[in-house]
Design a protein around this motif. Structure first.
Motif, short mmCIF file in Angstrom:
data_model
loop_
_atom_site.label_atom_id
_atom_site.label_comp_id
_atom_site.label_asym_id
_atom_site.label_seq_id
_atom_site.Cartn_x
_atom_site.Cartn_y
_atom_site.Cartn_z
N GLU A 1 -5.60 149.57 53.55
CA GLU A 1 -6.05 150.00 51.89
C GLU A 1 -7.35 150.77 52.38
OE1 GLU A 1 -4.32 150.30 49.34
OE2 GLU A 1 -2.70 148.83 50.63
N VAL A 2 -8.35 150.46 53.13
CA VAL A 2 -9.35 151.07 53.01
C VAL A 2 -9.18 152.09 53.36
CG1 VAL A 2 -11.79 150.73 54.86
CG2 VAL A 2 -10.66 148.61 53.52
N MET A 3 -8.40 151.75 54.41
CA MET A 3 -7.94 153.69 55.29
C MET A 3 -7.13 154.68 54.22
SD MET A 3 -5.74 154.47 58.82
CE MET A 3 -3.96 154.22 58.51
N LYS A 4 -6.32 154.40 53.73
CA LYS A 4 -6.48 154.87 51.88
C LYS A 4 -7.24 155.36 51.49
CE LYS A 4 -1.46 152.78 51.72
NZ LYS A 4 -0.56 151.75 51.06
N THR A 5 -8.33 154.60 51.49
CA THR A 5 -9.43 154.34 50.52
C THR A 5 -10.05 155.81 50.80
OG1 THR A 5 -9.84 152.54 49.48
CG2 THR A 5 -11.51 154.30 49.75
N LEU A 6 -10.51 156.14 52.16
CA LEU A 6 -10.96 157.08 52.92
C LEU A 6 -10.39 158.35 53.38
CD1 LEU A 6 -12.32 155.32 56.50
CD2 LEU A 6 -13.15 155.94 54.24
N ASP A 7 -9.04 157.99 53.67
CA ASP A 7 -7.79 159.27 53.28
C ASP A 7 -7.89 159.87 51.56
OD1 ASP A 7 -7.37 158.56 56.07
OD2 ASP A 7 -5.20 157.74 55.33
N ASP A 8 -8.13 159.06 50.89
CA ASP A 8 -8.41 160.08 49.74
C ASP A 8 -9.67 160.36 49.05
OD1 ASP A 8 -5.76 158.95 48.68
OD2 ASP A 8 -6.56 157.45 47.66
N SER B 1 -11.01 158.79 59.23
CA SER B 1 -10.26 156.56 59.54
C SER B 1 -10.40 156.83 60.56
CB SER B 1 -9.54 156.35 58.52
OG SER B 1 -7.88 156.94 58.61
N ALA B 2 -10.65 157.37 61.44
CA ALA B 2 -9.93 156.49 62.97
C ALA B 2 -10.53 155.26 63.24
CB ALA B 2 -10.95 157.83 64.09
N MET B 3 -12.25 154.86 63.28
CA MET B 3 -12.65 153.62 63.43
C MET B 3 -11.89 152.95 62.55
SD MET B 3 -15.21 154.20 65.52
CE MET B 3 -15.80 152.82 66.05
N THR B 4 -11.71 152.62 61.43
CA THR B 4 -10.55 151.85 60.56
C THR B 4 -9.38 151.80 61.09
OG1 THR B 4 -11.40 152.48 58.47
CG2 THR B 4 -9.70 152.17 58.21
N ASN B 5 -9.00 152.38 61.80
CA ASN B 5 -7.37 152.66 62.22
C ASN B 5 -7.25 151.58 63.15
OD1 ASN B 5 -4.44 153.34 62.31
ND2 ASN B 5 -4.89 154.99 64.29
N CYS C 1 -18.75 154.63 57.78
CA CYS C 1 -18.50 154.13 56.61
C CYS C 1 -19.26 154.25 55.13
CB CYS C 1 -19.25 152.75 57.04
SG CYS C 1 -19.52 151.25 55.28
N PHE C 2 -20.55 155.75 56.20
CA PHE C 2 -21.77 155.76 55.01
C PHE C 2 -21.18 157.02 54.75
CE2 PHE C 2 -23.82 151.99 55.79
CZ PHE C 2 -24.51 151.63 54.90
N SER C 3 -20.10 157.47 55.29
CA SER C 3 -19.59 159.16 54.76
C SER C 3 -19.08 158.36 53.61
CB SER C 3 -18.80 160.08 56.14
OG SER C 3 -19.52 160.24 57.35
#
Length: 291
Positions: free
Chosen positions: A241-248, A253-257, A191-193
């Motif tokens: 969509e959160v994962m896309k945000t992190l990917d961008d 995004s392992a935890m989000t996945n 999250c904070f990264s």
């Protein structure tokens, strides 16, 4: 410093092993650490032992020889090897305190080795970071010899708590607790990264602070179970969509996945938990629906 009576050995002299010796303030404790076998770390490790009046042993077996109490504080992947080494040198009736963070099945294998050699195996789960309180850190203790072991630990000014049941039960509590404790650490990093890279740390932190509740963990788990079964599909879509945000942002995004997987699986159960009153019943209903 007080004399090493009864005689104590410590296998593994990293953070936990050295912390115990620091707290006990005893002379003549014997210890072995695998770093003694590496040319680039041996001298520093032995010096660390000597500063605490600890005598270096040549091996785990040699550390165990003649000791009344053996404390194993190695890394989790070395726990079974440490028990095997101690079993080669343990005297009949000696106590082997396994403080390692291992699966219950690993502890049970170690217990079998120690018991076959005539020792008394004790499953110990260290329940907090050991350095602030050293030997007085909260620990759970279980197994056939737990009550006698707790008396010994009290004599060493330790703070154990008895857990009823066989070897592995104390470790089960710690291992399952770690799913959340270590998971929160990993979620925080993810999250904070992202928040740092996006320049929104203060805003994200403030929003999290505002939504934080005083709910106990059991009540929180009870609430979360219903939220996921009711809204999991929608939440999984949001988390994609959160994962896309992190990917961008270039953030792993392992935890989000993993969150997407759990939300989607529970949301697709078609299960209503509104009328299920307690956590255990809610989790049992989820488990039954997943079969």
């Amino acid at each position: 410093m007080v004399p090493n009576t009864p005689s104590i050995a410590v296998i593994g002299f990293g953070e936990a092993g050295s912390a115990l010796c620091t707290g006990w303030k005893r002379t003549g404790i014997r210890s072995f650490d695998t770093k003694q076998n590496a040319a680039d770390t041996a001298a520093a490790k032995i010096e660390q032992m000597h500063k605490l009046a600890v005598i270096e042993a040549a091996s785990g077996r040699d550390a165990a020889l003649g000791a009344d109490l053996i404390f194993s504080t190695v890394t989790a992947d070395q726990a079974l090897d440490a028990a095997s080494a101690a079993a080669d040198g343990i005297k009949a009736g000696a106590y082997f305190f396994d403080l390692n963070s291992c699966a219950p099945s690993t502890k049970q294998k170690s217990a079998a080795l120690i018991s076959a050699a005539g020792g008394r195996y004790v499953d110990v789960a260290v329940m907090a970071t050991i350095t602030p309180l050293y030997h007085q850190t909260a620990m759970l203790v279980c197994g056939d010899h737990a009550e006698a072991a707790i008396s010994i630990m009290h004599d060493l000014d330790m703070k154990p708590t008895l857990v009823a049941g066989p070897v592995g039960r104390a470790s089960t509590i710690k291992m399952i607790r770690s799913v959340l404790v270590k998971g929160i650490e990993a979620l925080t990093a993810e999250c904070f990264s992202a928040a740092t890279k996006a320049g929104v740390v203060d805003e994200v932190a403030a929003s999290l602070d505002a939504s934080q509740t005083r709910m106990g963990w059991k009540d929180q788990a009870h609430y979360n179970a219903e939220r996921m079964t009711t809204h999991g599909i929608r939440r999984a879509a949001e988390m994609r969509e959160v994962m896309k945000t992190l990917d961008d942002l270039g953030i792993d995004s392992a935890m989000t996945n993993g969150t997407i997987t759990w939300q989607d699986q529970l949301g697709r159960l078609g299960l209503s938990l509104d009328d299920v009153d307690n956590l255990e019943s809610r989790m049992a209903a989820i488990e039954a629906a997943r079969v």
